[in-house]
Design an enzyme around this catalytic site. Structure first.
Site, PDB file in Angstrom:
ATOM      1  N   ASP A  98      15.029  -1.305 -12.711  1.00 32.40           N
ATOM      2  CA  ASP A  98      14.229  -1.546 -11.517  1.00 32.40           C
ATOM      3  C   ASP A  98      15.150  -1.533 -10.305  1.00 32.40           C
ATOM      4  OD1 ASP A  98      12.382  -2.338  -9.631  1.00 32.40           O
ATOM      5  OD2 ASP A  98      12.500  -4.463 -10.162  1.00 32.40           O
ATOM      6  N   ASP A 100      14.934  -2.125  -6.357  1.00 32.86           N
ATOM      7  CA  ASP A 100      14.010  -2.674  -5.374  1.00 32.86           C
ATOM      8  C   ASP A 100      14.828  -3.030  -4.140  1.00 32.86           C
ATOM      9  OD1 ASP A 100      12.316  -4.278  -3.866  1.00 32.86           O
ATOM     10  OD2 ASP A 100      11.293  -5.054  -5.638  1.00 32.86           O
ATOM     11  N   ASP A 278      18.021  -4.450 -10.442  1.00 32.81           N
ATOM     12  CA  ASP A 278      17.642  -5.836 -10.721  1.00 32.81           C
ATOM     13  C   ASP A 278      17.883  -6.056 -12.208  1.00 32.81           C
ATOM     14  OD1 ASP A 278      16.512  -8.261 -11.230  1.00 32.81           O
ATOM     15  OD2 ASP A 278      14.629  -7.853 -10.188  1.00 32.81           O
TER      16      ASP A 278
END
Lengths: 373, 347
Positions: A98, A100, A278
């Site tokens: 991920d 972000d 992440d």
């Protein structure tokens, strides 16, 4: 105003319902082994532990219930609808990453993000400090937005990750599923039987690898033999440039007994090549992640599958609506920019492309003023 | 080549061979030498003065095979995870040493055929290396620490380049898992070992008992209640490490440092900490004591070390936070806060 709110919700539901009626859900591999989770516009909390036997069953559910958010387990389970993890029976999981921008410090945040202290009313621009500098309270409220600069940073990080996955780990592009998260970044799924059995410790090692965590200078032997691969290659590239030399031997000669210089080079290399993912998402082998091709309930954008990352334009490619349609909304503290769309004013009534309007409505910065859509 | 496999009792080929010759139990019972050698083998695992001594000369592979499975039979009947774990570590080390003397060809075959590892030979400037698919590498090396971390390996197209020594070490881990699997199948029929070890059984049981006695409970049962959730005074990360050690899991070096520094800082003595480690499968009291004393500041630089802060525990993968953890940044801070809360609660 209450009427505007209802109008807005009606419009959102209408758009979401229309989308799910006209589109087939993403064809999840072994869908019968996955857990699904949903959130709704008119209910609090998340419905979890749901399972479907087929894509058409999932499709019927989406059409009937029109959820605001749709998640599926990266894990495969023997009994995906069992209420506890023990009963579910873990059978492996996709390897997911991920990226972000929320977790990545960017320059543009000063321009579009704000924080407010709930106890003393103090406020500031950019990412929030750990505690309010005036009263020391940790209860800070933030308002953050995504501009095209943010998205560029996310793309850059995703490209770094793809380099690791394709070159270092040797996956083919067809084994990777890259998705726009629907908001501030990208999800990368490795869809290969080979990685499904990796446990948490192994996944943490992969996280540390792509982040460059714990990187140290290798032995000269290794550096000489394998200088063209992996982190050694990246280290040597940085060292050649900084030290003005061309071989691993000369790098070692220049660095001998210079611990500070070694640290500088290592940090430089990690900064340049390390990928800011992440880590919790990758290490968690029982996580729910957004279903590709579903809608993000806070932006109205599609979690679209991205083939060409560099050319990807969310407002164009990830909108469930045609950008030629317009809508009249009342703005309330809207940002100057939504992705690559610049707003003329931040408050008052304006006519906007419907995808931008939908985005602002869902983020609470706009209300529909007339039932015209 | 075929005979070579028999030296390695945990391999499919060795097991198949054993099945094919139809072992006569009555003959074994009468073979007092064989029983005695089995007792010696079990002693070599659990008798303290024998630690680190490995008999790596296998003169008679078939006999070795029988001894191995008689020892396994004993352990399966006793069925204790701590004993099993110790046995697996010991045997894996023994066969690792044996393996390091084998020809390369056999090493590769064992890796590929027995353990299904994706390993290839590599040559660089005339020197021999191996490459192993990263998933297989991580399966066994992710539990090892320091120089084994993936970030400090060279990876090309999914393959990690390793030396022969590294391949050996990976095989040692693979063997350990394999043997653990073999012994971890409890047998309910106790009669068989009574018949096999009529005179020796009590001695063997005492030996195991003595080995197990060295484990000691450190009080971690005290807990505070925080909005209906029971929260232990020792932070969950430290409890996890202690549990792992007690269960005989081979915990990484960094975790051992973390728990040692933590316990010393909350007032446990060097002896108490050393005792905790006595259930670790590779326990060596002299070495452990030296290291614990070092961390306590009684040796070397004289600096008393403190344990990792939460941020680093997280990076190391040792963090299993509960609700109280949100309020602290260091395990010792957690401990002090929890103690305060407990005292408050008691009042």
């Amino acid at each position: 105003m209450k009427k505007d709110k209802n109008r807005s919700l009606n419009l959102v539901m209408k758009i979401f319902r229309r989308y799910y009626r006209s589109t087939l859900p993403y064809n999840v591999e072994k869908i019968e082994q996955r857990e699904f989770g949903f959130m709704f516009f008119d209910k609090e909390g998340m419905i979890r532990h749901t399972a479907f036997k087929s894509v058409s069953e999932l499709s019927a559910y989406l059409k009937k219930h029109v959820p605001s958010h749709v998640y599926y387990s990266t894990a495969f389970y023997e009994r995906p609808d069992a209420p506890t993890m023990e009963e579910k029976g873990w059978r492996g999981a996709e390897l997911v990453f991920d990226i972000d921008v929320d977790h990545i410090p960017t320059e543009c945040k000063k321009k579009h993000d704000k924080w407010f202290c709930a106890s003393c009313g103090n406020s500031g621009n950019g990412a929030p400090p750990p505690a309010c500098p005036v009263c020391g309270s940790e209860a800070l409220r933030t308002v953050s937005w995504v501009c095209d600069e943010c998205l560029e940073v996310a793309k850059e990080e995703t490209n770094k990750l793809l380099d690791f996955l394709l070159i270092d780990f040797g996956f083919s592009r067809s084994e990777l599923l890259v998705c726009f998260s629907g908001h501030r970044g990208f999800h990368v799924h490795v869809l290969s039987e080979k990685v499904y059995s990796l446990d948490q410790d192994a996944r943490r090692e992969i996280v540390n690898y792509v982040k460059g965590l714990g990187l140290s200078f290798p032995s000269l032997v290794k550096a000489k033999l394998w200088e063209n691969y992996g982190w050694i290659n990246r280290l040597m590239l940085v060292a050649y440039e900084k030290l003005g030399v061309k071989t691993p031997e000369s790098v070692y000669k220049k660095l001998s007994r210079k611990k500070k210089l070694v640290d500088i080079l290592l940090n430089e290399c990690i900064e340049q090549y390390g990928c800011q993912i992440d880590e919790r998402v990758t290490v968690d082998i029982k996580r729910l992640i957004r279903l590709p091709l579903s809608l993000h309930g806070k932006t109205g954008m599609i979690v679209s599958i991205v083939d060409d990352l560099d050319l990807f334009d969310p407002l164009e490619k990830a909108s469930p609506l045609s950008s030629s349609e317009y809508i009249k909304v009342r703005l309330k503290d809207a940002p100057e920019k939504i992705l690559n769309y610049t707003l003329d004013k931040r408050n008052g009534i304006v006519k906007l492309p419907i995808n931008v309007g939908l985005y602002l409505i869902l983020r609470g910065a706009a209300e529909v003023v007339r039932d015209e859509y | 080549m075929e005979e070579l496999w028999l030296k390695y009792p945990f391999t499919k080929k060795a097991v198949d061979y054993l099945k094919s010759i139809k072992v006569d139990l009555d003959a074994i019972k009468k073979d007092k030498n064989l029983v005695e050698e089995t007792v010696k083998e079990i002693e070599s695992v659990f008798l303290k003065k024998n630690y680190k001594k490995y008999s790596i000369e296998i003169l008679d592979p078939l006999r070795n095979l029988l001894i191995f499975y008689l020892a396994v039979l004993f352990l399966r009947t006793i069925s204790n995870t701590l004993l099993n774990s110790k046995f697996a570590v010991h045997e894996a080390k023994k066969y690792y040493m044996l393996l390091s003397r084998e020809e390369e060809e056999f090493l590769l075959k064992l890796a590929q055929e027995e353990f299904d590892l994706n390993v290839k030979e590599e040559e660089f400037h005339g020197a021999k290396f191996y490459s192993i698919y990263f998933v297989d590498y991580l399966k066994y090396a992710a539990k090892l620490s320091g120089p084994w971390s993936l970030v400090n390996q060279v990876i090309k197209n999914g393959y990690v380049l390793i030396t022969r020594n590294q391949l050996n070490r990976i095989l040692q881990e693979a063997i350990r898992y394999k043997i653990l699997n073999i012994v971890d199948k409890p047998l309910s029929n106790k009669e068989l070992i009574k018949e096999l070890f009529p005179d020796e059984l009590q001695y063997l049981l005492d030996l195991c008992e003595k080995y197990l006695k060295t484990t000691v409970e450190i009080d971690e049962s005290s807990a505070v209640k925080i909005s209906d959730e029971s929260i232990t005074v020792i932070p969950p990360c430290m409890i996890k490490i202690m549990d792992d050690i007690k269960r005989g899991v081979n915990v990484p070096h960094a975790a051992r440092f973390a728990i040692t520094a933590f316990l010393l800082n909350i007032g446990k003595t060097v002896d108490e900490v050393v005792e905790l480690f006595s259930s670790a499968p590779d326990f060596d009291e002299r070495k452990t004591r030296y290291q614990v004393e070092h961390i306590a500041g009684l040796r070397g630089s004289g600096i008393k070390y403190t344990t990792f802060k939460c941020e680093n525990m997280k990076v190391l993968g040792f963090c299993y936070p509960n609700r109280l953890c949100k309020k602290v940044k260091h395990p010792l801070q957690y401990y002090r806060l929890a103690l305060r809360l407990m005292r408050y609660e008691k009042r």
